[in-house]
Scaffold this active site. Structure first.
Site, PDB file in Angstrom:
ATOM      1  N   GLU A 174      86.803  23.946  19.329  1.00 28.02           N
ATOM      2  CA  GLU A 174      86.027  23.615  20.539  1.00 28.02           C
ATOM      3  C   GLU A 174      85.811  24.841  21.415  1.00 28.02           C
ATOM      4  OE1 GLU A 174      85.068  20.153  21.618  1.00 28.02           O
ATOM      5  OE2 GLU A 174      85.387  19.646  19.514  1.00 28.02           O
ATOM      6  N   HIS A 250      90.271  18.587  26.435  1.00 23.41           N
ATOM      7  CA  HIS A 250      90.304  20.044  26.198  1.00 23.41           C
ATOM      8  C   HIS A 250      91.404  20.610  27.094  1.00 23.41           C
ATOM      9  CE1 HIS A 250      85.739  20.001  25.161  1.00 23.41           C
ATOM     10  NE2 HIS A 250      86.422  20.151  24.045  1.00 23.41           N
ATOM     11  N   CYS A 371      83.786  23.977  32.414  1.00 23.92           N
ATOM     12  CA  CYS A 371      83.074  23.573  31.190  1.00 23.92           C
ATOM     13  C   CYS A 371      81.707  24.231  31.135  1.00 23.92           C
ATOM     14  CB  CYS A 371      82.824  22.073  31.157  1.00 23.92           C
ATOM     15  SG  CYS A 371      84.280  21.064  31.259  1.00 23.92           S
TER      16      CYS A 371
HETATM   17  O1  SUG Z   1      82.467  17.437  24.844  1.00 27.90           O
HETATM   18  N1  SUG Z   1      80.825  15.542  27.314  1.00 27.90           N
HETATM   19  C1  SUG Z   1      81.406  16.805  26.884  1.00 27.90           C
HETATM   20  C2  SUG Z   1      82.098  17.487  28.047  1.00 27.90           C
HETATM   21  C3  SUG Z   1      82.526  18.861  27.691  1.00 27.90           C
HETATM   22  C4  SUG Z   1      83.440  19.455  28.698  1.00 27.90           C
HETATM   23  N2  SUG Z   1      83.813  20.762  28.303  1.00 27.90           N
HETATM   24  C5  SUG Z   1      84.993  21.335  28.565  1.00 27.90           C
HETATM   25  N3  SUG Z   1      86.032  20.649  28.951  1.00 27.90           N
HETATM   26  N4  SUG Z   1      85.094  22.588  28.331  1.00 27.90           N
HETATM   27  C6  SUG Z   1      82.398  16.573  25.734  1.00 27.90           C
HETATM   28  O2  SUG Z   1      83.102  15.572  25.759  1.00 27.90           O
HETATM   29  C7  SUG Z   1      79.392  13.588  27.032  1.00 27.90           C
HETATM   30  C8  SUG Z   1      78.047  13.248  26.453  1.00 27.90           C
HETATM   31  C9  SUG Z   1      77.663  11.823  26.667  1.00 27.90           C
HETATM   32  O3  SUG Z   1      78.552  10.959  26.661  1.00 27.90           O
HETATM   33  O4  SUG Z   1      76.446  11.556  26.860  1.00 27.90           O
HETATM   34  C10 SUG Z   1      79.925  14.921  26.523  1.00 27.90           C
HETATM   35  O5  SUG Z   1      79.543  15.372  25.477  1.00 27.90           O
END
Ligand code: SUG
Length: 444
Positions: A174, A250, A371
């Site tokens: 990730e 994460h 993020c």
């Molecule tokens: O991968 N949300 C992302 C959020 C990413 C956050 N990144 C970090 N923590 N670095 C994920 O879960 C949600 C998309 C949706 O539900 O429409 C989403 O992909």
């Protein structure tokens, strides 16, 4: 050699929507199928970039990706013209259509893992695009992420962009969301800390029971190998499986590091004392003392950390040697977190300033300030060698605001993804963006 950290924020794409695609990410699940506002989301992100650039922090952006992902839709049997593909997908599997439309590349902390040139054996700055193979909507981002990174960091004398690891559970990766670099200063060799959620080839190792662990130890080790990191300056730490089960999908939802400071929650790691000990020993090798800023459960319970995204903050070094914590507005709204932060800045710790932003559109999908950005420490020569069209300044900010105003909708509901006009709008917007950024061919 001196170096400056640039934050590459993801420019939110025109199809930003809430589809509940990320099992284990509490916000994504809570807001499933609510209406989004892509225009506001992009403007909120741009406001953050502008404000941090104006403060003198290195700030650039990564462009959104082409949506919908027609290659994905066609590869799973939706055929015909683009409009027919969309109509069939909308009828047979709206959730897969939502995957193909996700604007998730906005969270560039997941685009790649980055090792500055001071850390690598060949003296180049290394990127490995993250395969994000735990979630269908994110598993194809790496193709365009690697392409964008290669377009921006083209000069192979300075930069190496590696393709993603094999897209299989053993190598779940990730990117920088589970990677922190601790150092004396950005230009000298640092310690790279990889935090993983599970180990593929050790059946006795602990793992979360409810939600997936997206990052494996094997993936972290592979990235360190690709980047040519030295064993003495690389540390692997297991994330606490219990907090993954509480929504910490994460590591950057429960800790953030910068220079010699590690701001983290007491429950972040499977073995806190062991983790700190490893870090201290490795950091001694680069002449740095770990400044561990620990937040106790008694002050901030894990649930409050997840709700506020306290740790999904950016920790930025200021010219006076102190650090600023860039937090989402939600931190002011969760009582325990607001009280903690007030005490923190008054305590004389390395963090003496809070900068907060309204990032609600992204936060509703579980994406906070950290993020939204990929950290890249660049020497002067590297900063000069990268593509300049993505570096944030007042002119680019105003150009992009006008571009967003022209192309983005201010309301997107799940049913709107079936509208063939949306695909055309997104395509036109991105065509114009590639010209604005000076990156022709980015979406071919
Ligand atoms: O991968 N949300 C992302 C959020 C990413 C956050 N990144 C970090 N923590 N670095 C994920 O879960 C949600 C998309 C949706 O539900 O429409 C989403 O992909």
């Amino acid at each position: 050699m001196s170096a400056r950290e640039f934050n590459f924020d993801g420019l939110v794409g025109p199809s930003h929507n809430y589809a509940g695609l990320s099992f284990g990410n509490v916000a994504s699940f809570n807001n499933v199928k609510s209406a989004s506002n892509p225009k506001l989301a992009a403007l909120q992100g741009l406001a953050k970039m502008r404000a941090l650039a104006a403060r003198g922090f290195g700030q650039a952006l990564l462009p959104p990706q082409d949506r919908p992902n027609f290659r994905l839709l066609r590869s799973i049997g939706f055929t015909g013209t683009d409009a027919e593909v969309l109509a069939k997908a909308a009828k047979e599997s709206p959730v897969i259509l939502a995957c193909a439309y996700s604007a998730s590349p906005m969270w560039t902390a997941n685009a790649a893992t980055v090792s500055p040139s001071a850390d690598s054996t060949d003296g180049r700055l290394h990127f490995t695009a993250a395969n994000l193979n735990n979630k269908l909507h994110r598993a194809f981002e790496h193709v365009q992420s690697a392409r964008a990174l290669r377009a921006i960091f083209k000069d192979e004398k300075h930069f190496a962009v590696h393709d993603a690891l094999p897209g299989t559970p053993a190598f779940g990766d990730e990117g920088a969301a589970n990677h922190t670099r601790l150092c004396k200063d950005h230009g000298s060799a640092g310690v790279e800390m990889f935090v993983y959620g599970r180990t593929e080839f050790d059946a006795s190792a602990s793992a979360p029971k409810k939600f997936p662990a997206r990052q494996t130890l094997e993936a972290s080790q592979a990235v360190a190998r690709l980047h040519g990191l030295s064993a003495e300056r690389t540390v692997y730490i297991q994330q606490n499986p219990d907090v993954i089960d509480q929504g910490v999908f994460h590591n950057d939802v429960i800790g953030v590091g910068n220079a010699n400071a590690l701001f983290y929650h007491e429950q972040a790691f499977a073995d806190e004392a062991g983790a700190l000990d490893q870090l201290r020993r490795a950091m001694a090798g680069v002449g740095a003392d770990l400044n561990a800023i620990r937040v106790d459960t008694a002050k901030v319970p894990v649930a409050d950390a997840v709700a506020s995204y306290l740790f999904n903050s950016q920790l930025l070094s200021k010219s006076d040697g102190k650090m600023a914590l860039v937090i989402p507005q939600e931190c002011q709204e969760v009582a325990s977190v607001a009280a903690y932060l007030e005490g923190l800045v008054a305590s004389g710790s390395a963090i003496d300033e809070l900068i907060h932003f309204d990032l609600r559109q992204s936060m509703r999908n579980g994406g906070g300030p950290a993020c939204l950005r990929l950290r890249v420490a660049l020497t002067d020569a590297e900063a000069a060698a990268m593509h300049q069209g993505v570096v944030m300044n007042e002119t680019l900010y105003h150009t992009l605001v006008a571009w967003v105003e022209k192309h983005y909708r201010d309301r997107l509901e799940p049913a709107d993804l079936a509208d063939p006009q949306l695909a055309i709008e997104v395509h036109n917007a991105l065509e114009e963006l590639s010209r604005i950024l000076g990156l022709p061919g980015l979406y071919d």
